[in-house]
Design a protein around this motif. Sequence first.
Motif, short mmCIF file in Angstrom:
data_model
loop_
_atom_site.label_atom_id
_atom_site.label_comp_id
_atom_site.label_asym_id
_atom_site.label_seq_id
_atom_site.Cartn_x
_atom_site.Cartn_y
_atom_site.Cartn_z
N ARG A 196 0.80 -1.22 0.00
CA ARG A 196 0.00 0.00 0.00
C ARG A 196 0.84 1.27 0.00
O ARG A 196 0.30 2.36 0.22
CB ARG A 196 -0.93 -0.01 1.22
CG ARG A 196 -2.00 -1.09 1.15
CD ARG A 196 -2.67 -1.29 2.49
NE ARG A 196 -1.75 -1.90 3.45
CZ ARG A 196 -2.09 -2.27 4.69
NH1 ARG A 196 -3.32 -2.08 5.12
NH2 ARG A 196 -1.18 -2.81 5.50
N SER B 110 -10.22 -2.98 -13.46
CA SER B 110 -9.98 -3.38 -12.07
C SER B 110 -11.23 -3.10 -11.25
O SER B 110 -11.83 -2.02 -11.35
CB SER B 110 -8.80 -2.60 -11.49
OG SER B 110 -8.72 -2.81 -10.10
N SER C 192 -11.15 -2.84 -8.08
CA SER C 192 -10.77 -2.12 -6.88
C SER C 192 -11.25 -0.68 -6.97
O SER C 192 -11.01 0.01 -7.97
CB SER C 192 -9.25 -2.15 -6.70
OG SER C 192 -8.87 -1.31 -5.64
N ASP C 193 -11.90 -0.20 -5.91
CA ASP C 193 -12.35 1.19 -5.87
C ASP C 193 -11.54 1.98 -4.85
O ASP C 193 -11.99 2.99 -4.32
CB ASP C 193 -13.85 1.28 -5.57
CG ASP C 193 -14.23 0.54 -4.29
OD1 ASP C 193 -13.36 -0.13 -3.69
OD2 ASP C 193 -15.40 0.63 -3.88
N ARG C 194 -10.32 1.52 -4.58
CA ARG C 194 -9.46 2.23 -3.64
C ARG C 194 -8.93 3.52 -4.24
O ARG C 194 -8.75 4.52 -3.54
CB ARG C 194 -8.29 1.33 -3.22
CG ARG C 194 -7.47 1.87 -2.06
CD ARG C 194 -6.52 0.83 -1.50
NE ARG C 194 -5.47 0.47 -2.43
CZ ARG C 194 -4.31 1.14 -2.53
NH1 ARG C 194 -4.09 2.20 -1.78
NH2 ARG C 194 -3.40 0.75 -3.38
N TRP D 298 -16.54 3.94 -7.15
CA TRP D 298 -17.24 2.77 -7.68
C TRP D 298 -18.14 3.13 -8.86
O TRP D 298 -18.31 2.32 -9.78
CB TRP D 298 -18.05 2.09 -6.58
CG TRP D 298 -18.78 0.89 -7.11
CD1 TRP D 298 -20.10 0.76 -7.35
CD2 TRP D 298 -18.18 -0.34 -7.53
NE1 TRP D 298 -20.39 -0.46 -7.88
CE2 TRP D 298 -19.21 -1.18 -8.02
CE3 TRP D 298 -16.87 -0.82 -7.55
CZ2 TRP D 298 -18.98 -2.45 -8.50
CZ3 TRP D 298 -16.63 -2.10 -8.03
CH2 TRP D 298 -17.69 -2.89 -8.50
N TYR E 192 -9.58 -7.54 -13.06
CA TYR E 192 -8.49 -7.63 -12.10
C TYR E 192 -9.00 -7.25 -10.71
O TYR E 192 -10.03 -6.57 -10.57
CB TYR E 192 -7.37 -6.66 -12.48
CG TYR E 192 -6.42 -7.18 -13.55
CD1 TYR E 192 -5.06 -7.29 -13.29
CD2 TYR E 192 -6.87 -7.55 -14.81
CE1 TYR E 192 -4.17 -7.74 -14.25
CE2 TYR E 192 -6.00 -8.00 -15.78
CZ TYR E 192 -4.65 -8.10 -15.51
OH TYR E 192 -3.78 -8.55 -16.46
N ASN E 193 -8.27 -7.65 -9.69
CA ASN E 193 -8.59 -7.31 -8.29
C ASN E 193 -10.08 -7.55 -8.00
O ASN E 193 -10.78 -6.65 -7.52
CB ASN E 193 -8.24 -5.84 -8.00
CG ASN E 193 -6.81 -5.51 -8.37
OD1 ASN E 193 -5.89 -6.26 -8.06
ND2 ASN E 193 -6.61 -4.40 -9.06
N SER F 191 -11.29 -9.11 -2.27
CA SER F 191 -10.29 -9.29 -1.21
C SER F 191 -11.03 -9.53 0.10
O SER F 191 -12.26 -9.57 0.14
CB SER F 191 -9.40 -8.05 -1.11
OG SER F 191 -10.15 -6.94 -0.64
N ARG G 105 -13.02 -6.41 0.57
CA ARG G 105 -13.89 -5.99 -0.54
C ARG G 105 -14.65 -7.21 -1.05
O ARG G 105 -14.18 -7.92 -1.93
CB ARG G 105 -13.07 -5.38 -1.69
CG ARG G 105 -12.42 -4.05 -1.37
CD ARG G 105 -11.78 -3.41 -2.61
NE ARG G 105 -10.79 -4.30 -3.22
CZ ARG G 105 -11.00 -5.03 -4.33
NH1 ARG G 105 -12.17 -4.98 -4.94
NH2 ARG G 105 -10.03 -5.80 -4.80
N GLN H 58 -18.11 -5.79 -4.03
CA GLN H 58 -17.86 -5.23 -5.36
C GLN H 58 -18.10 -6.25 -6.48
O GLN H 58 -18.70 -5.93 -7.50
CB GLN H 58 -16.43 -4.67 -5.46
CG GLN H 58 -16.24 -3.34 -4.76
CD GLN H 58 -15.95 -3.49 -3.28
OE1 GLN H 58 -16.19 -4.56 -2.69
NE2 GLN H 58 -15.45 -2.43 -2.65
N MET I 51 -8.25 -12.26 -4.23
CA MET I 51 -7.31 -11.39 -4.93
C MET I 51 -6.31 -12.15 -5.78
O MET I 51 -5.62 -11.56 -6.61
CB MET I 51 -6.57 -10.52 -3.91
CG MET I 51 -7.34 -9.31 -3.46
SD MET I 51 -7.56 -8.07 -4.78
CE MET I 51 -5.91 -7.37 -4.84
#
Length: 490
Positions: A297, A375, A377-379, A383, A403-404, A407, A410, A413, A459
Amino acid sequence: MTLRAVEAIAAADVVAYHSARHGRSIARSIAERHLRADHIEEPLVYPVTTETTDHPGGYAGAMEEFYEQAAARLAAHLEAGRSVAVLAEGDPLFYGSYMHMHKRLAGRYEAEVIPGVTSVQAASARLGRPLVEGEETLTVLPGTLPHDELAARLACADSAAVMKLGRTFPAVRSALETAGRLDEALYVERATMSGERVGRLADVDPSTVPYFAVAILPSRAPGNASVGVAAAAVQNEVRAGTPGEVVVVGLGPAGPMWLTPQARSALAAADELVGYTTYMDRVPVRPGQRRHASDNRVEAERAEFALELARRGRRVAVVSSGDPGVFAMATAVLEAACAEPYKDVAVRVVPGITAAQSAAALAGAPLGHDFAVVSLSDRLKPWRVVEARLRATSEADLVLALYNPASHSRRTQLETALKVLLERRSPDTPVVVARDVGGPEQAVRITTLAALDPATVDMRCVLLVGSSQTHVVERGDGTTVAWTSRRYPD
């Protein structure tokens, strides 16, 4: 020469040796002091070396005929009860002409092969430089390989020797330069013989290079660059004032089998390795390299750290899984490198095999037509953007690599994404679920959009969602494959 070789010559009735048309034989000159007046000498004179030939079979045909005739001449001596010593420079079975006699005679007559010192070993000794140390590997290559093939192999070699120079020297030099290894390369001509010459390969005049010369990329292990006759040729330690560089390297989805030669070369040349701990563990430990592993991270901090090392003159490899330009470290490094104080730091990106490509190959060819990569991922993005892209790809009927997907933190999603996709895609749309590609727990299964259970995805997975033209077929050999037609209906 070894003691056993001297004994064999002394015991022989016939001494045979190969030579070019001029009649001079390097093998004979090495053994000359051990020849007797009563030895029967059998010169085996090549009909061609590099010249053209009017033989109906071309060069290969002419040489094949020559070896048959030469073997027949030696067989005649053996049938007559005479013992024969065939002289071979270096080692008889290491790019040696004797091997062609051995194939033709050893099954019919008793044969002993006496090993010798190869030109590679002799060159290393004359340079005073180790070839390999620790877990390094040595690659031996003929200079006659095509340029690009030679460059690729040199790029990923720990240490290397290139044989058969002479007329191939310009191409070999060019291949070393393409591989980024020219500054390391050393040159040895006629090792241990009169006329010996050693030095930096980059300084050698191509017009002066004979066939009996070898190019050496010696061990990169620490300290080896400071020993030997040609120590000035290679300095593995970064000198003050030397410009540094950051190379962002794609490791592919798993271990060494997925590394490209270019990636191997970049990793081997680095002074410092920087990366996420899990990915760093895939890179072999090399003596003298410093490793800086960190959490997944802290990408921005990792990028700036690598650039700062390079600004101080270090050669830095930043490692990424898959391809570094696909949801990975290349963007983070370039973003930092485009701002002060790192604008002048050299940055290169070395591609890798992506997770999507790897998963597709294991499943068949689901990416055979147009596809998109998203991806979940909404980090780093909201979203709503993810949903908009999922709807757009469905509207366009694109195969979709996700991808992603999920996790520990998460879980909703993917569930939402499946609902969005089902708004416009058939429930029977094929989905490839590939987990731990290339790893010990690799598993690939093909399901459908409606049947996919989000609880089975984490993941370590990549999902390939088919289009209306994606087919799943059970073949006669028991395999099930997914493929997307390259033809799209009007």
